[in-house]
Design a protein around this motif. Structure first.
Motif, short mmCIF file in Angstrom:
data_model
loop_
_atom_site.label_atom_id
_atom_site.label_comp_id
_atom_site.label_asym_id
_atom_site.label_seq_id
_atom_site.Cartn_x
_atom_site.Cartn_y
_atom_site.Cartn_z
N GLU A 132 -8.36 -10.03 5.50
CA GLU A 132 -6.94 -10.13 5.84
C GLU A 132 -6.09 -9.37 4.82
OE1 GLU A 132 -6.88 -14.43 8.07
OE2 GLU A 132 -7.24 -14.37 5.92
N PRO A 133 -4.94 -8.83 5.24
CA PRO A 133 -4.08 -8.08 4.30
C PRO A 133 -3.57 -8.99 3.19
CG PRO A 133 -3.44 -7.70 6.60
CD PRO A 133 -4.40 -8.84 6.60
N VAL A 134 -3.18 -8.36 2.09
CA VAL A 134 -2.66 -9.09 0.93
C VAL A 134 -1.15 -8.85 0.86
CG1 VAL A 134 -2.84 -9.44 -1.55
CG2 VAL A 134 -4.85 -8.70 -0.24
N PRO A 135 -0.32 -9.84 1.18
CA PRO A 135 1.14 -9.64 1.18
C PRO A 135 1.66 -9.30 -0.21
CG PRO A 135 0.55 -11.66 2.35
CD PRO A 135 -0.68 -11.18 1.63
N GLY A 136 2.50 -8.27 -0.30
CA GLY A 136 3.16 -7.91 -1.54
C GLY A 136 2.27 -7.29 -2.59
N ALA A 137 1.05 -6.85 -2.22
CA ALA A 137 0.12 -6.33 -3.23
C ALA A 137 0.48 -4.93 -3.70
CB ALA A 137 -1.31 -6.33 -2.68
N CYS A 138 1.37 -4.22 -2.97
CA CYS A 138 1.80 -2.89 -3.40
C CYS A 138 3.24 -2.94 -3.88
CB CYS A 138 1.65 -1.89 -2.25
SG CYS A 138 -0.08 -1.47 -1.90
N ASN A 139 3.55 -3.96 -4.63
CA ASN A 139 4.91 -4.16 -5.13
C ASN A 139 5.21 -3.20 -6.28
OD1 ASN A 139 7.43 -5.39 -5.84
ND2 ASN A 139 6.33 -6.51 -7.44
N ILE A 140 6.33 -2.50 -6.18
CA ILE A 140 6.81 -1.67 -7.29
C ILE A 140 8.29 -1.94 -7.57
CG2 ILE A 140 5.17 0.21 -6.90
CD1 ILE A 140 7.39 1.68 -5.37
N GLU A 141 8.85 -2.96 -6.91
CA GLU A 141 10.29 -3.21 -7.00
C GLU A 141 10.62 -4.51 -7.71
OE1 GLU A 141 14.17 -3.49 -3.99
OE2 GLU A 141 12.14 -3.18 -3.21
N PHE A 142 9.84 -5.55 -7.51
CA PHE A 142 10.15 -6.87 -8.04
C PHE A 142 9.30 -7.16 -9.28
CE2 PHE A 142 10.69 -6.95 -3.36
CZ PHE A 142 12.08 -7.00 -3.35
N SER A 143 9.54 -8.29 -9.92
CA SER A 143 8.97 -8.55 -11.24
C SER A 143 7.49 -8.91 -11.20
CB SER A 143 9.74 -9.69 -11.92
OG SER A 143 9.70 -10.87 -11.12
N LEU A 144 7.02 -9.61 -10.18
CA LEU A 144 5.62 -10.00 -10.11
C LEU A 144 4.74 -8.81 -9.77
CD1 LEU A 144 5.99 -13.36 -8.13
CD2 LEU A 144 5.61 -13.09 -10.58
N ASP A 145 3.51 -8.83 -10.27
CA ASP A 145 2.56 -7.76 -9.93
C ASP A 145 2.24 -7.77 -8.44
OD1 ASP A 145 2.49 -6.88 -12.53
OD2 ASP A 145 0.77 -8.13 -13.07
N VAL A 146 1.92 -8.95 -7.94
CA VAL A 146 1.70 -9.15 -6.50
C VAL A 146 2.76 -10.15 -6.05
CG1 VAL A 146 0.11 -9.91 -4.71
CG2 VAL A 146 -0.76 -8.71 -6.72
N ASP A 147 3.66 -9.70 -5.19
CA ASP A 147 4.82 -10.53 -4.84
C ASP A 147 4.87 -10.76 -3.33
OD1 ASP A 147 7.23 -11.80 -4.61
OD2 ASP A 147 8.25 -10.53 -6.07
N PRO A 148 4.45 -11.95 -2.86
CA PRO A 148 4.46 -12.24 -1.42
C PRO A 148 5.76 -12.85 -0.93
CG PRO A 148 3.38 -14.01 -2.57
CD PRO A 148 3.83 -13.03 -3.64
N ASN A 149 6.84 -12.75 -1.70
CA ASN A 149 8.08 -13.45 -1.38
C ASN A 149 9.04 -12.57 -0.58
OD1 ASN A 149 8.04 -16.10 -3.11
ND2 ASN A 149 7.23 -14.49 -4.43
#
Length: 567
Positions: A132-149
């Motif tokens: 299954e896909p990982v939500p927010g795993a390609c985050n470059i905008e928010f503070s968390l490394d992986v951000d599902p929010n």
């Protein structure tokens, strides 16, 4: 002596047991065990850290998300007992995603209160496999490394949600796929994002209602079954969505990322908003309706009820109400776009201008007697309302209207000007129909000043589009619940009864009352030519006033007889 020593040792042992039991009990009170998919209601006290624990994690689970939701107070969710800004999130709706390692069967996350108050909330653990896909795993905008929010911002006109792109799933202990090395079908660019919204019960700001809503739609199956799919974004689209703000109405937003190649999906952490502040004491969620708004629309509702049943009979009153509405609406738009005046001042000035507009429309009919000119204004009022209704439906969310203001306003104006053209052929019937429909809608707006109803957004969405140049890209969905269907029934019953009653009562009367000024001209001409009419010998008003002034300054003759008596 030995007995005394043994008794001391026994007491010491009992004391140690009691202390250790107290420590264990204190740890249990700050420790909450989650079962995947099962909600837990938690009260996070001030200066307390709650440890959220997941145990017995199956081997096929590759990553886990913990989400925690409160009504309006912020809570801190962290990977560590002491929150680190780069490894924690403080929000009303917060969530963390943890990728599991080989052999890992348990996981701990931590909840705390950033403020000096107890925070009630509800949380749930959701687990996903490596397919299954990982939500927010390609985050470059928010503070968390992986951000599902989901991140929500709102103002009076629009509510914006933003989220980080997802990545493809991967096995435990492996490195995640690269996010931006290529855009082929074997990369995260094949993923699709379904944006959902779920409306909470109207006029309900309680925690129980919110928590019940999250329990219904926190996972994929619940949101797909109960929520409404708004749109689907491709990976090439911006991960941002804009909706129309509905102050006081609770809405839960969620994004489900899908992998069409593997036919799998995963859910971001849902987020909610009421588009208002719980902290404001002047105009917060609990006191949304301003006094000035209630007074204004209460008077408008009473006038609308009168026009609905008696508008054509009292034609001057109807013209004043229509002219008032027309002038007040467009002047409110004008001063809102050009000035920074307070809302109450703008509403008061618009009401004054509306009185002037209504008076001018009545005076134009009184002086010139042109019924058709007045009926055109009345037809524009009905056309405005009908065009607003048409674009209030899902037709208004079509891409052709959201991407082009020109297409939207041309369509709106074409619908609007159709009705005056029809009224030229059937002026009385058109005027009575307008009285019934528009007057009944004014009653609905008056009810909305006290009880929220989505029907007010029929015209409010048009007003927002007038006032906000960027409103065209907004999705204007609103909830339709029991109160809305009840008010639709009231609107239809009032409108039909008003139209039928006026058509029946006016069936044997002239189409429109004559102009008072023209009647006065005819009466004056008649008095001039008809010498048998006693009013013909009455001096004109200026002559009577002049004669009265002469009497006031003329010297009085002395009393007595000055002429000789006639024999």
């Amino acid at each position: 002596m030995s007995r005394w020593m043994w008794s001391q040792r026994l007491l010491l042992l009992l004391l140690l047991l009691l202390i250790s039991e107290g420590e264990v009990q204190a740890q249990v009170e700050n420790r909450v065990t989650f079962l995947p998919g099962t909600f837990q209601n938690i009260n996070v006290s001030q200066n307390e850290t709650v440890q959220a624990v997941v145990t017995r994690i199956p081997a096929e689970v590759a990553f886990i998300t913990l989400q925690f939701h409160t009504l309006h107070r912020n809570a801190t969710l962290s990977y560590t007992r002491v929150p680190d800004p780069s490894r924690s999130l403080t929000a009303v709706d917060s969530g963390l995603l943890s990728a599991l390692q080989n052999g890992q069967t348990s996981l701990s996350l931590f909840l705390s209160s950033p403020d000096e108050e107890t925070i009630p909330g509800t949380g749930v653990i959701l687990s996903y496999s490596s397919m299954e896909p990982v939500p927010g795993a390609c985050n470059i905008e928010f503070s968390l490394d992986v951000d599902p929010n989901l991140y929500i911002r709102y103002n009076l006109y629009e509510t914006t949600i933003r989220f980080a792109p997802a990545n493809l799933g991967y096995e435990r202990g492996q490195s995640p796929p690269a996010c931006d090395t290529s855009t082929g079908s074997s990369t995260r660019w094949r993923l699709l994002y379904d944006v959902y919204q779920y409306f909470l019960p109207e006029n309900d700001l309680s925690e129980s209602s919110l928590f019940a809503g999250f329990q219904a739609v926190a996972d994929m199956r619940g949101m797909m079954a109960s929520g409404r799919l708004v749109t689907t974004l491709k990976s090439t689209d911006k991960t941002i969505m804009v909706f129309s703000s509905i102050p006081g109405q609770g809405v839960i937003y969620s994004v489900i990322v899908r992998d069409p190649a593997l036919n799998t999906s995963a859910s971001y952490v849902p987020a909610h908003t009421y588009a208002c502040s719980f902290a404001s004491t002047l105009d917060g969620c609990q006191t949304l309706g301003k006094i000035s708004t209630k007074v204004f629309f209460t008077i408008a509702g009473l006038a609308g009820l009168f026009v609905c049943f008696f508008g054509h009979r009292f034609f001057k009153c109807e013209l004043f109400c229509m002219g008032f509405s027309f002038a007040a609406f467009f002047f409110f738009v004008l001063i809102t776009r050009t000035t920074q005046l307070d809302y109450d001042v703008r509403l008061a000035v618009s009401a004054v201008v509306g009185v002037v507009g209504g008076g001018l429309l009545v005076m134009s009919w009184w002086r010139f007697g042109s019924v058709m000119a007045c009926v055109v204004v009345v037809g524009l009022m009905l056309g405005f309302l009908v065009a607003s209704i048409v674009l209030f439906t899902p037709l208004g969310d079509l891409d052709v209207f959201r991407n082009s203001d020109v297409v939207f306003w041309v369509t709106f104006c074409c619908i609007m000007v159709t009705f005056p053209l029809v009224f030229v052929r059937w002026p009385r019937e058109g005027n009575i129909t307008t009285c019934g429909i528009v007057g009944a809608y004014a009653v609905i707006l008056a009810v909305n000043a006290y009880i929220y109803t989505s029907l007010s957004y029929i015209t409010l969405n048009i007003l927002k589009r007038f006032l906000n140049s960027n409103f065209s890209a907004v999705f204007t969905d609103v909830p339709f619940q029991i109160i809305d269907y009840a008010l639709i029934t009231v609107w239809v019953v009032l409108g039909v009864c008003g139209v039928v009653l006026q058509l029946y009562r006016e069936r044997s009367r002239p189409f429109f009352p004559p102009s008072p000024y023209l009647m006065w001209l005819q009466e004056r001409e008649r008095r001039k030519t008809n010498v048998l009419d006693p009013s013909h010998h009455v001096p004109s008003l200026p002559g009577r006033l002049l004669e009265r002034a002469r009497q006031l300054v003329r010297r009085r003759e002395p009393a007595g007889e000055h002429t000789p008596l006639l024999l």
